[in-house]
Design an enzyme around this catalytic site. Structure first.
Site, PDB file in Angstrom:
ATOM      1  N   ASP A 179      35.896  41.056  42.586  1.00 27.16           N
ATOM      2  CA  ASP A 179      35.478  42.091  43.678  1.00 27.16           C
ATOM      3  C   ASP A 179      35.693  41.491  45.196  1.00 27.16           C
ATOM      4  O   ASP A 179      34.969  41.887  45.885  1.00 27.16           O
ATOM      5  CB  ASP A 179      34.359  42.948  43.461  1.00 27.16           C
ATOM      6  CG  ASP A 179      34.370  43.167  42.108  1.00 27.16           C
ATOM      7  OD1 ASP A 179      35.441  43.907  41.536  1.00 27.16           O
ATOM      8  OD2 ASP A 179      33.131  43.615  41.547  1.00 27.16           O
TER       9      ASP A 179
ATOM     10  N   LYS B 266      40.647  41.585  46.524  1.00 26.81           N
ATOM     11  CA  LYS B 266      42.194  41.111  46.180  1.00 26.81           C
ATOM     12  C   LYS B 266      43.271  42.270  46.183  1.00 26.81           C
ATOM     13  O   LYS B 266      44.430  42.067  46.659  1.00 26.81           O
ATOM     14  CB  LYS B 266      42.170  40.561  44.641  1.00 26.81           C
ATOM     15  CG  LYS B 266      41.251  39.198  44.413  1.00 26.81           C
ATOM     16  CD  LYS B 266      41.048  38.806  43.034  1.00 26.81           C
ATOM     17  CE  LYS B 266      40.160  39.816  42.188  1.00 26.81           C
ATOM     18  NZ  LYS B 266      39.146  40.178  42.222  1.00 26.81           N
ATOM     19  N   GLY B 267      42.944  43.353  45.470  1.00 28.05           N
ATOM     20  CA  GLY B 267      43.468  44.452  45.754  1.00 28.05           C
ATOM     21  C   GLY B 267      44.103  44.813  47.318  1.00 28.05           C
ATOM     22  O   GLY B 267      45.382  45.068  47.383  1.00 28.05           O
TER      23      GLY B 267
ATOM     24  N   ASN C 147      39.136  45.750  32.820  1.00 29.10           N
ATOM     25  CA  ASN C 147      37.902  45.536  33.610  1.00 29.10           C
ATOM     26  C   ASN C 147      38.137  45.156  35.062  1.00 29.10           C
ATOM     27  O   ASN C 147      37.046  45.185  35.752  1.00 29.10           O
ATOM     28  CB  ASN C 147      37.237  44.045  32.900  1.00 29.10           C
ATOM     29  CG  ASN C 147      38.480  42.751  32.779  1.00 29.10           C
ATOM     30  OD1 ASN C 147      39.867  43.164  32.937  1.00 29.10           O
ATOM     31  ND2 ASN C 147      37.934  41.656  32.275  1.00 29.10           N
TER      32      ASN C 147
ATOM     33  N   GLY D   5      39.066  46.239  38.863  1.00 22.72           N
ATOM     34  CA  GLY D   5      39.211  47.427  39.673  1.00 22.72           C
ATOM     35  C   GLY D   5      39.492  46.929  41.040  1.00 22.72           C
ATOM     36  O   GLY D   5      38.646  46.140  41.688  1.00 22.72           O
ATOM     37  N   HIS D   6      40.798  47.045  41.346  1.00 31.22           N
ATOM     38  CA  HIS D   6      41.287  46.765  42.739  1.00 31.22           C
ATOM     39  C   HIS D   6      41.457  47.761  43.510  1.00 31.22           C
ATOM     40  O   HIS D   6      42.481  48.708  43.202  1.00 31.22           O
ATOM     41  CB  HIS D   6      42.605  45.954  42.259  1.00 31.22           C
ATOM     42  CG  HIS D   6      42.412  44.616  41.479  1.00 31.22           C
ATOM     43  ND1 HIS D   6      43.376  44.063  41.203  1.00 31.22           N
ATOM     44  CD2 HIS D   6      41.260  44.240  41.167  1.00 31.22           C
ATOM     45  CE1 HIS D   6      42.886  42.919  40.523  1.00 31.22           C
ATOM     46  NE2 HIS D   6      41.591  42.916  40.472  1.00 31.22           N
TER      47      HIS D   6
ATOM     48  N   GLN E 175      39.514  39.549  38.324  1.00 33.06           N
ATOM     49  CA  GLN E 175      38.225  38.938  38.256  1.00 33.06           C
ATOM     50  C   GLN E 175      38.203  37.812  39.351  1.00 33.06           C
ATOM     51  O   GLN E 175      38.861  37.794  40.379  1.00 33.06           O
ATOM     52  CB  GLN E 175      38.161  38.407  36.775  1.00 33.06           C
ATOM     53  CG  GLN E 175      37.824  39.442  35.809  1.00 33.06           C
ATOM     54  CD  GLN E 175      38.931  39.937  35.333  1.00 33.06           C
ATOM     55  OE1 GLN E 175      40.121  39.431  34.978  1.00 33.06           O
ATOM     56  NE2 GLN E 175      38.998  41.072  35.221  1.00 33.06           N
TER      57      GLN E 175
ATOM     58  N   THR F  39      34.327  36.175  31.858  1.00 29.39           N
ATOM     59  CA  THR F  39      35.121  37.029  31.256  1.00 29.39           C
ATOM     60  C   THR F  39      35.984  36.224  30.152  1.00 29.39           C
ATOM     61  O   THR F  39      35.823  34.957  30.127  1.00 29.39           O
ATOM     62  CB  THR F  39      36.352  37.769  32.304  1.00 29.39           C
ATOM     63  OG1 THR F  39      36.916  38.959  31.520  1.00 29.39           O
ATOM     64  CG2 THR F  39      37.224  37.149  32.835  1.00 29.39           C
TER      65      THR F  39
ATOM     66  N   GLY G  55      30.975  51.409  38.238  1.00 29.87           N
ATOM     67  CA  GLY G  55      30.012  52.066  38.967  1.00 29.87           C
ATOM     68  C   GLY G  55      28.917  51.253  39.221  1.00 29.87           C
ATOM     69  O   GLY G  55      27.592  51.873  39.915  1.00 29.87           O
TER      70      GLY G  55
HETATM   71  P1  GDP Z   1      39.059  43.398  44.198  1.00 30.20           P
HETATM   72  O1  GDP Z   1      38.488  43.574  42.775  1.00 30.20           O
HETATM   73  O2  GDP Z   1      39.070  41.927  44.311  1.00 30.20           O
HETATM   74  O3  GDP Z   1      40.454  44.072  44.341  1.00 30.20           O
HETATM   75  O4  GDP Z   1      37.910  44.137  44.742  1.00 30.20           O
HETATM   76  P2  GDP Z   1      37.336  45.723  44.828  1.00 30.20           P
HETATM   77  O5  GDP Z   1      38.335  46.621  45.210  1.00 30.20           O
HETATM   78  O6  GDP Z   1      36.887  45.757  43.356  1.00 30.20           O
HETATM   79  O7  GDP Z   1      36.098  45.578  45.875  1.00 30.20           O
HETATM   80  C1  GDP Z   1      36.259  45.175  47.211  1.00 30.20           C
HETATM   81  C2  GDP Z   1      35.746  46.583  47.816  1.00 30.20           C
HETATM   82  O8  GDP Z   1      35.549  46.213  49.171  1.00 30.20           O
HETATM   83  C3  GDP Z   1      36.777  47.742  47.877  1.00 30.20           C
HETATM   84  O9  GDP Z   1      35.785  49.050  48.126  1.00 30.20           O
HETATM   85  C4  GDP Z   1      37.396  47.650  49.194  1.00 30.20           C
HETATM   86  O10 GDP Z   1      37.868  48.837  49.678  1.00 30.20           O
HETATM   87  C5  GDP Z   1      36.389  47.107  50.122  1.00 30.20           C
HETATM   88  N1  GDP Z   1      37.014  46.105  51.221  1.00 30.20           N
HETATM   89  C6  GDP Z   1      38.206  45.274  51.102  1.00 30.20           C
HETATM   90  N2  GDP Z   1      38.277  44.569  52.333  1.00 30.20           N
HETATM   91  C7  GDP Z   1      37.230  44.759  53.129  1.00 30.20           C
HETATM   92  C8  GDP Z   1      36.694  44.914  54.204  1.00 30.20           C
HETATM   93  O11 GDP Z   1      37.062  43.905  54.876  1.00 30.20           O
HETATM   94  N3  GDP Z   1      35.526  45.303  54.872  1.00 30.20           N
HETATM   95  C9  GDP Z   1      34.822  46.397  54.408  1.00 30.20           C
HETATM   96  N4  GDP Z   1      33.913  46.831  54.780  1.00 30.20           N
HETATM   97  N5  GDP Z   1      35.373  46.736  52.891  1.00 30.20           N
HETATM   98  C10 GDP Z   1      36.384  45.994  52.199  1.00 30.20           C
HETATM   99  P1  IMO Z   2      38.186  42.384  39.532  1.00 25.44           P
HETATM  100  O1  IMO Z   2      39.688  42.065  39.209  1.00 25.44           O
HETATM  101  C1  IMO Z   2      33.874  41.779  38.828  1.00 25.44           C
HETATM  102  C2  IMO Z   2      32.447  40.677  34.718  1.00 25.44           C
HETATM  103  C3  IMO Z   2      31.873  41.686  34.115  1.00 25.44           C
HETATM  104  C4  IMO Z   2      30.935  40.764  33.391  1.00 25.44           C
HETATM  105  C5  IMO Z   2      31.801  39.652  32.867  1.00 25.44           C
HETATM  106  C6  IMO Z   2      32.468  39.794  31.533  1.00 25.44           C
HETATM  107  O2  IMO Z   2      37.931  43.859  40.189  1.00 25.44           O
HETATM  108  O3  IMO Z   2      37.581  41.399  40.562  1.00 25.44           O
HETATM  109  P2  IMO Z   2      34.312  41.616  30.384  1.00 25.44           P
HETATM  110  O4  IMO Z   2      34.574  43.054  30.627  1.00 25.44           O
HETATM  111  O5  IMO Z   2      35.553  41.060  31.407  1.00 25.44           O
HETATM  112  O6  IMO Z   2      34.240  40.943  29.355  1.00 25.44           O
HETATM  113  O7  IMO Z   2      32.987  41.103  31.247  1.00 25.44           O
HETATM  114  O8  IMO Z   2      32.843  39.939  33.884  1.00 25.44           O
HETATM  115  N1  IMO Z   2      33.844  41.417  35.453  1.00 25.44           N
HETATM  116  C7  IMO Z   2      34.051  41.458  36.788  1.00 25.44           C
HETATM  117  N2  IMO Z   2      33.337  41.327  37.712  1.00 25.44           N
HETATM  118  N3  IMO Z   2      35.186  42.264  39.301  1.00 25.44           N
HETATM  119  C8  IMO Z   2      35.954  42.106  38.092  1.00 25.44           C
HETATM  120  O9  IMO Z   2      37.018  42.373  38.139  1.00 25.44           O
HETATM  121  C9  IMO Z   2      35.299  41.921  36.823  1.00 25.44           C
HETATM  122  N4  IMO Z   2      35.899  41.939  35.536  1.00 25.44           N
HETATM  123  C10 IMO Z   2      34.943  41.370  34.743  1.00 25.44           C
HETATM  124  O10 IMO Z   2      30.889  42.397  35.092  1.00 25.44           O
HETATM  125  O11 IMO Z   2      29.995  40.139  34.263  1.00 25.44           O
HETATM  126 MG    MG Z   3      37.031  44.666  41.801  1.00 25.17          MG
END
Ligand code: GDP
Ligand code: IMO
Ligand code: MG
Length: 431
Positions: A13, A16-17, A38, A40-41, A225, A240, A303
């Site tokens: 999280d 990356k997305g 697993n 969520g980007h 991840q 993971t 969530g």
């Molecule tokens: P990923 O799994 O690495 O792609 O990251 P996620 O999408 O799960 O979580 C990153 C969250 O931070 C998302 O809700 C993005 O929209 C938000 N986000 C990304 N870059 C920024 C930033 O520079 N500032 C803020 N406030 N939010 C950001």
């Molecule tokens: P992105 O790509 C954050 C975490 C889960 C749990 C552990 C194992 O959005 O960054 P799993 O379902 O993979 O067997 O769970 O890894 N986990 C993540 N945490 N971002 C993710 O993906 C994750 N994918 C798995 O919360 O702790």
């Molecule tokens: Mg994510």
């Protein structure tokens, strides 16, 4: 021509997305190489939010090709849902812009059931998985009984594999995990139909990549991840079941290591973690609350509230080494506005010893205490900043300190969720 791998350097999280979407402009092909739904980007483009679990984050760019590599575990139901949702948003998905590796493994309903049942059985010691069946699917891949995409679109093989696998899985579910069994005919029928829908997208990802390289095209690899969730290098067993590290791009997409030119590590300006496991810089106070609220730190897949804490240079330095990072993208710098002083963990204290790397032993790690360095914070809103020089001096100092502590240049700074809310210092494809 250059090929760039985008990897998470923390526990996922990191944003990356957003960065993949941003860099797709410079790429011809975007490839996912591990993990499954697993992940969520999240991307925000002109105020509109998109969350991708399986489809690479480059899909919104017309004329670019997105590939799902063999190292990904694919839940066909989720993939079809993502395709349908994009269609309702006016984006047609087909073989022209999405190819699914014939060798990727399929997440079957018994994988999800086993994931949930095992977590329940672990009780307080649970990993806190996403419950998507990721671990059990990779287990079957390694134990050589998995269902691959080629099997999904070959009814005879699919039927035989479902029947064979369910004998063992139903035994486990009923006798050991006290769960209901699954009906082989029902599972076969549903998955055969989904296979038919996906058939036009199936192809050889490794060959497509080789062809792209021959043509001098740019390839962007999208890690899911993060490094510290890596099955080999992460905080085992709270990890993971795949290899998010950059090396995973080779095995998970079918490309040789010499073809990867640059590795961009994504890090938040602080740290988050979802699920269980050690988190040395976790801030269970008002500062952590600030990061959780201002950063809207809720998991994009489940969530769940994300745990929050200070930036950890020990974690980052391990990621520098494990991925061979050539640059950093620091995201969510805007979230730190209003926190003063800021802290960065520069070492771990283990009973008087100073550690510069994350120890392998879980019990040792649990005893580690963070050694912090303090830096002055700032009060200014950063979301409108588009040039490094426009940032308050304290923010520049914070970023420079991260570069000093890791020895890696920062190439991108993100100051908001939108594609536009970005400061590009160097283009990873060229610099
Ligand atoms: P990923 O799994 O690495 O792609 O990251 P996620 O999408 O799960 O979580 C990153 C969250 O931070 C998302 O809700 C993005 O929209 C938000 N986000 C990304 N870059 C920024 C930033 O520079 N500032 C803020 N406030 N939010 C950001
Ligand atoms: P992105 O790509 C954050 C975490 C889960 C749990 C552990 C194992 O959005 O960054 P799993 O379902 O993979 O067997 O769970 O890894 N986990 C993540 N945490 N971002 C993710 O993906 C994750 N994918 C798995 O919360 O702790
Ligand atoms: Mg994510």
């Amino acid at each position: 021509m250059a090929n760039v791998v985008v990897v998470g350097t923390q526990w996922g999280d990191e944003g990356k997305g957003k960065i993949v979407d941003l860099l797709t402009e410079h790429a011809d092909i975007v490839v996912r190489y591990q993990g499954g739904n697993n992940a969520g980007h999240t991307l925000v483009v002109q105020g509109q939010k998109f969350i991708f679990h399986l489809i690479p984050s480059g899909i919104l760019h017309v004329g670019k090709k997105c590939l799902i590599g063999n190292g990904v575990v694919v839940d066909p139901e989720v993939l079809l849902m993502e395709i349908d949702r994009l269609k309702t948003q006016g984006l047609e998905v087909g073989p022209h812009n999405l190819v699914l590796s014939e060798k990727a493994h399929i997440i079957m309903p018994y994988h999800q059931r086993l994931d949930h049942a095992r977590e329940r059985a672990k009780g307080a010691g649970k990993i806190g998985t996403t419950g998507r069946g990721i671990g059990p699917c990779y287990e079957d891949k390694i134990s050589r009984c998995g269902v691959r995409v080629v099997d999904l679109i070959d009814p005879e093989t699919l039927k035989a594999k479902v029947e064979h696998n369910l004998k063992e899985k139903n035994f486990l579910l009923e006798r050991f995990l006290e769960d209901a069994p699954l009906d082989a005919a029902e599972v076969y029928d549903r998955y055969r139909q989904m296979g038919e829908h996906l058939r036009p997208l199936v192809g050889n990802v490794s060959l497509l990549l080789a062809e792209a390289i021959r043509k001098g095209q740019n390839i962007l690899f999208e890690g899911a991840q993060g490094t510290h969730l890596d099955i080999d290098h992460g905080t085992y067993p709270f990890v993971t079941s795949s290899n998010p590290v950059a090396g995973g791009a080779c095995t998970g997409a079918g490309i040789g290591p010499g073809k990867l030119n640059r590795v961009l590590g994504i890090s938040k300006a602080y740290t988050t973690r979802v699920g269980g496991g050690p988190f040395i810089t976790e801030a269970l106070d008002a500062d952590g609350e600030h990061m959780q609220v201002q950063g809207a730190e809720f998991g994009s897949t489940t969530g769940r509230k994300r745990r929050t804490g200070w930036l950890d240079a020990v974690v980052l330095n391990d990621s520098v080494r494990l991925n061979g990072l050539t640059g950093f993208a620091i995201t969510k710098l805007d979230v730190l506005t209003g926190l003063d002083p800021l802290k960065i963990c520069v070492a771990y204290d283990l009973n008087g010893d100073r550690l510069q790397n994350v120890p392998a032993s879980l019990s040792a790690l649990e005893q580690c205490q963070p050694v912090y360095e303090e830096l002055p914070g700032w009060q200014e809103d950063l979301t409108g900043k588009r040039r490094f020089e426009e940032l308050p001096e304290e923010a520049r100092r914070y970023l420079r300190r991260v570069e000093e502590l890791t020895g890696i240049p920062i190439q991108i700074v993100s100051v908001g969720p939108d594609r536009e809310e970005t400061i590009l210092l160097a283009n990873p494809f060229t610099g």
